[in-house]
Design an enzyme around this catalytic site. Sequence first.
Site, PDB file in Angstrom:
ATOM      1  N   CYS A  63       0.839  -1.112  -0.219  1.00  0.00           N
ATOM      2  CA  CYS A  63       0.107  -0.159  -0.338  1.00  0.00           C
ATOM      3  C   CYS A  63       0.973   1.225  -0.115  1.00  0.00           C
ATOM      4  O   CYS A  63       0.398   1.997  -0.525  1.00  0.00           O
ATOM      5  CB  CYS A  63      -1.433   0.080   1.400  1.00  0.00           C
ATOM      6  SG  CYS A  63      -2.284  -1.499   1.002  1.00  0.00           S
ATOM      7  N   HIS A  87      -3.829   7.143   1.122  1.00  0.00           N
ATOM      8  CA  HIS A  87      -3.606   6.116   0.277  1.00  0.00           C
ATOM      9  C   HIS A  87      -5.066   5.168   0.995  1.00  0.00           C
ATOM     10  O   HIS A  87      -5.593   5.380   1.832  1.00  0.00           O
ATOM     11  CB  HIS A  87      -2.704   5.270   0.651  1.00  0.00           C
ATOM     12  CG  HIS A  87      -3.531   3.061   0.424  1.00  0.00           C
ATOM     13  ND1 HIS A  87      -3.250   2.506  -0.574  1.00  0.00           N
ATOM     14  CD2 HIS A  87      -3.703   2.652   1.477  1.00  0.00           C
ATOM     15  CE1 HIS A  87      -3.989   1.528  -0.494  1.00  0.00           C
ATOM     16  NE2 HIS A  87      -3.983   1.133   1.085  1.00  0.00           N
ATOM     17  N   ASN A  90     -10.395  -0.626  -2.179  1.00  0.00           N
ATOM     18  CA  ASN A  90      -8.612  -0.761  -2.335  1.00  0.00           C
ATOM     19  C   ASN A  90      -8.089  -0.743  -3.237  1.00  0.00           C
ATOM     20  O   ASN A  90      -7.016  -1.939  -3.384  1.00  0.00           O
ATOM     21  CB  ASN A  90      -8.393  -0.938  -1.173  1.00  0.00           C
ATOM     22  CG  ASN A  90      -6.863  -0.640  -0.414  1.00  0.00           C
ATOM     23  OD1 ASN A  90      -5.975  -0.793  -1.246  1.00  0.00           O
ATOM     24  ND2 ASN A  90      -6.681  -1.245   1.137  1.00  0.00           N
TER      25      ASN A  90
HETATM   26  O1  UT7 Z   1      -4.683  -0.642   2.350  1.00  0.00           O
HETATM   27  C1  UT7 Z   1      -3.894  -1.652   3.249  1.00  0.00           C
HETATM   28  C2  UT7 Z   1      -3.664  -1.907   4.626  1.00  0.00           C
HETATM   29  N1  UT7 Z   1      -5.849  -2.283   5.044  1.00  0.00           N
HETATM   30  C3  UT7 Z   1      -6.054  -1.347   5.801  1.00  0.00           C
HETATM   31  O2  UT7 Z   1      -5.718  -0.174   5.925  1.00  0.00           O
HETATM   32  C4  UT7 Z   1      -7.025  -2.220   6.091  1.00  0.00           C
HETATM   33  C5  UT7 Z   1      -7.550  -2.127   7.569  1.00  0.00           C
HETATM   34  N2  UT7 Z   1      -8.712  -2.836   8.218  1.00  0.00           N
HETATM   35  C6  UT7 Z   1      -9.748  -2.591   8.041  1.00  0.00           C
HETATM   36  O3  UT7 Z   1     -10.345  -1.804   6.892  1.00  0.00           O
HETATM   37  C7  UT7 Z   1     -10.938  -3.528   8.931  1.00  0.00           C
HETATM   38  O4  UT7 Z   1     -10.280  -3.895  10.334  1.00  0.00           O
HETATM   39  C8  UT7 Z   1     -11.451  -4.667   8.083  1.00  0.00           C
HETATM   40  C9  UT7 Z   1     -12.940  -3.114   6.770  1.00  0.00           C
HETATM   41  C10 UT7 Z   1     -10.771  -5.077   6.932  1.00  0.00           C
HETATM   42  C11 UT7 Z   1     -13.153  -5.322   9.147  1.00  0.00           C
HETATM   43  O5  UT7 Z   1     -14.263  -4.421   9.744  1.00  0.00           O
HETATM   44  P1  UT7 Z   1     -13.647  -5.406  10.846  1.00  0.00           P
HETATM   45  O6  UT7 Z   1     -14.230  -3.555  11.828  1.00  0.00           O
HETATM   46  O7  UT7 Z   1     -12.471  -4.546  11.574  1.00  0.00           O
HETATM   47  O8  UT7 Z   1     -14.663  -6.009  11.679  1.00  0.00           O
HETATM   48  P2  UT7 Z   1     -14.069  -7.535  11.672  1.00  0.00           P
HETATM   49  O9  UT7 Z   1     -13.164  -7.609  11.416  1.00  0.00           O
HETATM   50  O10 UT7 Z   1     -13.412  -7.313  13.078  1.00  0.00           O
HETATM   51  O11 UT7 Z   1     -15.591  -8.346  11.956  1.00  0.00           O
HETATM   52  C12 UT7 Z   1     -16.530  -8.245  12.190  1.00  0.00           C
HETATM   53  C13 UT7 Z   1     -17.780  -9.023  12.066  1.00  0.00           C
HETATM   54  C14 UT7 Z   1     -17.697 -11.162  12.565  1.00  0.00           C
HETATM   55  O12 UT7 Z   1     -18.155 -10.958  13.220  1.00  0.00           O
HETATM   56  P3  UT7 Z   1     -18.591 -12.042  14.043  1.00  0.00           P
HETATM   57  O13 UT7 Z   1     -17.146 -11.856  14.420  1.00  0.00           O
HETATM   58  O14 UT7 Z   1     -18.378 -10.059  15.126  1.00  0.00           O
HETATM   59  O15 UT7 Z   1     -19.443 -12.258  14.032  1.00  0.00           O
HETATM   60  C15 UT7 Z   1     -16.374 -10.890  10.573  1.00  0.00           C
HETATM   61  O16 UT7 Z   1     -16.719 -12.112  10.615  1.00  0.00           O
HETATM   62  O17 UT7 Z   1     -18.157  -8.736  10.619  1.00  0.00           O
HETATM   63  C16 UT7 Z   1     -17.476  -9.978  10.151  1.00  0.00           C
HETATM   64  N3  UT7 Z   1     -17.284  -9.854   8.438  1.00  0.00           N
HETATM   65  C17 UT7 Z   1     -18.004  -9.571   7.693  1.00  0.00           C
HETATM   66  N4  UT7 Z   1     -19.666  -9.644   7.523  1.00  0.00           N
HETATM   67  C18 UT7 Z   1     -19.792  -9.375   6.664  1.00  0.00           C
HETATM   68  C19 UT7 Z   1     -16.442 -10.186   7.740  1.00  0.00           C
HETATM   69  N5  UT7 Z   1     -15.679  -8.968   7.012  1.00  0.00           N
HETATM   70  C20 UT7 Z   1     -17.135  -9.337   6.034  1.00  0.00           C
HETATM   71  C21 UT7 Z   1     -17.791  -8.945   5.528  1.00  0.00           C
HETATM   72  N6  UT7 Z   1     -19.231  -9.295   4.841  1.00  0.00           N
HETATM   73  N7  UT7 Z   1     -17.042  -9.165   4.101  1.00  0.00           N
END
Ligand code: UT7
Length: 335
Positions: free
Chosen positions: A115, A262, A292
Amino acid sequence: MYNSKISGLGFYVPDNIVTNDDLSKMMDTNDAWIQERTGIKERRWIKEGSEDTSAVMGVKAARIAIERAGLEPKDIDFIVFATLSPDLYFPGCGVQIQDMLDMNTVGALDVRNQCSGFVYALSTADQFIKTGMYKNVLVIGSEFHSGGLDKTDRGRGVTVIFGDGAGAAVLSREEDNAKGVLSTHLHSEGKFAGELIVKSPSIMHWVPQLIEENNKVDPDYYPYMNGQLVFKNAIVRFEEVINEGLSKNNLSATDIDLFIPHQANLRISQFVQRRFKLRDDQVFNNIMTHGNTTAASIPIALTQAWEQGKIKKGDLVVLAAFGSGFTWGSAIIRW
Ligand code: UT7
C-alpha cells in the site's frame, strides 16, 4: 540539487464494475456491512479473459501520463514500478513496461512495498532527479488483485476491500527548489509482516512442492489480514508521518490544500481528516467506487483530483500511505 515535479498523470481501470451486491452472490456478505465498515460501494475487477494484467494496465496509465507530460516514451530515463501483484514472480513488471512502451534500454526498478508502494516509488524517483542523475522518471502503481483473492466466505474480510487498476506519474526535473516534491518520509516495522501477508508461493514452498501440494483451498495462497490491528496502526502512523513531513518543511496542517490518502478504508481517511481538521473538499477519496487498489490507489486518486481541477498551481498536496510490511510514508508536494 534539483527538485522533481509531477509533469504528467494518468490512470486506467478495467471496465468491469463489481458491486457489493455482486459480491454477496459469491460469499456471505452484504452491501450494508461493506459500506458501513469500509465506505466501498463498488470496485473494478479484471474480467476473466481480458488482456489486462498489472503490467498491461500500468502501460495504459503510463501512456496517458507521458503524453500529458509532453514527452515520448523515449524521453523517459528510468522506470519505477510498484505492485504487490506482479505478472510474474520474476522478472518484475518494470522491464515489461520498458518493452511494451518500446523505450530505450533504461533502468527499470520494481518496488515491493504494497500500500505504501507508490510513496516509496515516488521517493525513489525523486532522489534520482534531485541528484541530477535523471531528468524524467516514470513512476507506476498497478494492481491485479482480483486474480488472487479468496472469493469464498472464508475470504470475505479481505476480498471485499480490494480493486484492480493502475496509476502513473512522470516526475521531471524542476530547477526551483520551492516547487515540486519538497520531501518524502519512509518507514517500516517488519515485526508486523505476518499481519497482512500472502505466504505462498514463496521460495520456501518452491516449485516441486507446489506441483505436489498445490491445493486450491490452502489459505496460504490468499491474503491474510489482521484487519483491526492494521486499522489501529494505520491511524497512528498516518498522523505521525504527515506531521513529520509538515514539520520538516516548517508547515502546519492549515497549509494543506489537498490531502490524498492511500485508499485503505474510508473510515481511516475520515479519522485522519478529523485529526488534521481538514474540510471535506481538502481530502480526495475514491474508495467508494474503486475499492483499495494498494500501490495504484494514490496515483489513481491524484490523477482524478487533477482531472477534476482540484489541484491548482502553488497548492500544497500531501500524500500518505500505510500498509503491509508494515510500511508507511508521506510526500509533501508544492504543485
Ligand atoms: O490497505 C492495506 C491496509 N489495510 C487496511 O488498512 C485495512 C484496515 N482494516 C479494516 O479496514 C477493517 O478492519 C476491515 C474493514 C477489514 C474489517 O472491519 P472490522 O470492523 O475490523 O471487522 P472485523 O474483522 O472485526 O469483523 C467484524 C464481524 C465479524 O463477525 P463476528 O465475529 O463479529 O460475528 C466478521 O466475521 O464482521 C464479520 N465480517 C463480515 N461480515 C460481512 C468480516 N468480513 C465481512 C464481510 N461481510 N465482508
